[in-house]
Design a protein around this motif. Structure first.
Motif, short mmCIF file in Angstrom:
data_model
loop_
_atom_site.label_atom_id
_atom_site.label_comp_id
_atom_site.label_asym_id
_atom_site.label_seq_id
_atom_site.Cartn_x
_atom_site.Cartn_y
_atom_site.Cartn_z
N ILE A 1 -1.68 -5.47 2.99
CA ILE A 1 -2.97 -6.15 2.92
C ILE A 1 -2.75 -7.56 2.41
CG2 ILE A 1 -5.32 -6.04 1.99
CD1 ILE A 1 -4.82 -3.07 1.38
N SER B 1 -5.57 -6.74 6.86
CA SER B 1 -4.23 -6.14 6.79
C SER B 1 -3.47 -6.35 8.09
CB SER B 1 -4.33 -4.64 6.51
OG SER B 1 -4.77 -3.93 7.67
N LYS C 1 -6.32 0.25 9.55
CA LYS C 1 -7.42 -0.60 10.02
C LYS C 1 -8.05 -1.42 8.89
CE LYS C 1 -7.26 2.60 13.44
NZ LYS C 1 -6.74 3.99 13.42
N ILE C 2 -7.43 -1.45 7.73
CA ILE C 2 -8.00 -2.15 6.57
C ILE C 2 -8.27 -3.61 6.91
CG2 ILE C 2 -7.51 -2.96 4.22
CD1 ILE C 2 -5.90 -0.37 3.82
N ASP C 3 -9.45 -4.08 6.52
CA ASP C 3 -9.81 -5.48 6.69
C ASP C 3 -8.78 -6.38 6.02
OD1 ASP C 3 -11.33 -7.89 7.01
OD2 ASP C 3 -12.11 -7.61 4.98
N ILE D 1 -13.52 -0.96 5.82
CA ILE D 1 -12.36 -0.35 5.16
C ILE D 1 -11.67 -1.43 4.34
CG2 ILE D 1 -10.26 1.00 5.45
CD1 ILE D 1 -11.27 1.86 8.17
N GLN D 2 -11.75 -1.32 3.03
CA GLN D 2 -11.31 -2.39 2.15
C GLN D 2 -10.08 -2.03 1.31
OE1 GLN D 2 -12.83 -5.66 1.79
NE2 GLN D 2 -13.54 -4.96 3.80
N LYS D 3 -9.72 -0.78 1.22
CA LYS D 3 -8.57 -0.40 0.39
C LYS D 3 -7.88 0.82 0.98
CE LYS D 3 -11.21 2.58 -2.78
NZ LYS D 3 -11.53 2.85 -4.19
N ALA D 4 -6.65 1.02 0.55
CA ALA D 4 -5.86 2.14 1.04
C ALA D 4 -6.31 3.44 0.39
CB ALA D 4 -4.37 1.91 0.76
N THR E 1 0.85 -1.19 0.00
CA THR E 1 0.00 0.00 0.00
C THR E 1 0.88 1.25 0.00
OG1 THR E 1 -0.12 0.17 2.41
CG2 THR E 1 -1.78 -1.21 1.33
N ASP F 1 -6.08 3.56 6.77
CA ASP F 1 -5.34 2.47 6.13
C ASP F 1 -4.86 1.42 7.12
OD1 ASP F 1 -5.79 3.92 3.87
OD2 ASP F 1 -3.70 4.48 3.52
#
Length: 371
Positions: free
Chosen positions: A334, A307, A303-305, A291-294, A235, A301
């Protein structure tokens, strides 16, 4: 018109995140000119019987100050702002602004003065250690653009993420916290990554909406000298206004012995800030289901699922592995399949594969169980 979602967020921040009490002092600090949430927080603080204080800064004006900043000036400003912070029991920081790269052309030596002689004594040593605090962003068109979304769609996303039921998430973290605190060796594998380190004897800390919004991570720290191997981050990471990409770090006995990125010289200057900048201060799982992407914003970022982040620089007091630095740089990888996948092992047991927790007791942290 008043957006009820702002009122809900203000209530959550005042009553859940910082648990503001009658008679307490709270500093509400707004970086930018986004007023609605700050106004709602002031109102909610008064309702709680507390005394709110307000401070407003702006990145464009801060840039002008930083370009000519001296050590004496930074120390003087820190001195009187630390004195004010000592009178506060609580702090909420709203980070806004129209341009994430506003500080990109501030000379590196000036940024170092700012970090070491202003930010560290005010925030790292006083605010973080002696107040109940929470920091968050506020949605604006600039953030929407970074997220590659329309402004309206980003606002919907923002409030969905920030008004999540964090008390439910907190309970779901308990099994992972218990497992981490019993673990000795961690191994992480994935594209360009084969990393091993010990977390033995170090606590695992839940991040469940108390200090950051959005939230959704559980962190510890590696034993300082135990990190060996290589990690490739997938990322982008913004630091001091510059966007780093394709970051690769190689470790030997805890120390980063080689670092490369889209600007290898520049990243090595950061890592040479002080001795601790080449060691790791934090290892954390991220699992916010929304939260799926940066989007080049660390508060989101990290806390992205699916990651994890592996952080050069200072450790937190709550999980102190002995590493100290003016740097604390959350770099995110991720591991979901669309990003190349990857595995995390605790003492040889597969804990997470391709971003999903595998043991039955930890599956409560998979996204479908947190929404």
């Amino acid at each position: 018109m008043n957006d009820q979602r702002i009122d809900v967020l203000a209530q959550n921040l005042i009553h859940y995140s910082i648990e503001l009490k009658e008679g307490e002092h709270i500093l509400i600090e707004l970086s930018g000119l986004e007023i609605p949430l700050a106004r709602a927080l002031v109102r909610e603080a008064y309702k709680a019987g507390a005394q709110p204080f307000l401070n407003i800064t702006h990145h464009t004006l801060q840039r002008e100050i930083l370009k000519g900043l001296s050590v004496e000036q930074a120390q003087s400003q820190a001195k009187w702002e630390v004195a004010r912070m000592k009178d506060m029991q609580a702090y909420i920081g709203i980070r806004s602004g129209e341009n994430i790269n506003e500080l990109a052309d501030v000379p590196a030596d000036k940024m170092q003065i700012y970090l070491s002689h202003y930010s560290k004594p005010l925030h790292s040593e006083q605010r973080v250690k002696h107040t109940r605090w929470c920091v968050l962003r506020y949605p604006n068109p600039s953030m929407a653009q970074l997220a590659e979304m329309s402004t309206e769609a980003f606002e919907d996303f923002y409030f969905k993420v920030c008004n999540l039921d964090y008390s439910k998430m907190s309970r779901a973290m308990d099994p992972l916290k218990e497992r981490m605190e019993k673990t000795n060796m961690v191994r992480i594998t994935g594209p360009g990554t084969d990393l091993s380190f010990s977390i033995k004897g170090l606590p695992a800390i839940k991040c469940d909406g108390k200090m950051n919004i959005p939230d959704g991570e559980l962190f510890t720290a590696p034993v300082r000298d135990s990190v060996n191997g290589i990690i490739t981050y997938n990322t982008p990471a913004v630091y001091q206004g510059f966007t780093y990409e394709s970051i690769v770090l190689e470790f030997k006995d805890g120390k980063i012995i080689k670092a490369s990125a889209n600007d290898t010289e520049r990243i090595n200057k950061i890592l040479d800030t002080d001795e601790g900048a080449r060691y790791i201060g934090e290892f954390s799982f991220g699992f916010n289901p929304y939260i799926q992407k940066a989007m080049k914003d660390t508060l989101f970022d990290e806390k992205i699922d699916g990651s994890f982040h592996f952080t050069p620089g200072s450790a937190y007091d709550e999980c102190d592995n002995g590493n100290q630095s003016a740097v604390h740089w959350d770099l995110v990888c991720i591991q979901r399949p669309e990003y190349g996948g990857g595995e995390v092992y605790f003492d040889g047991e597969l804990i997470r594969k391709d971003g999903r927790f595998m043991p039955p007791g930890l599956q409560v942290l998979n996204p479908e169980n947190l929404r």
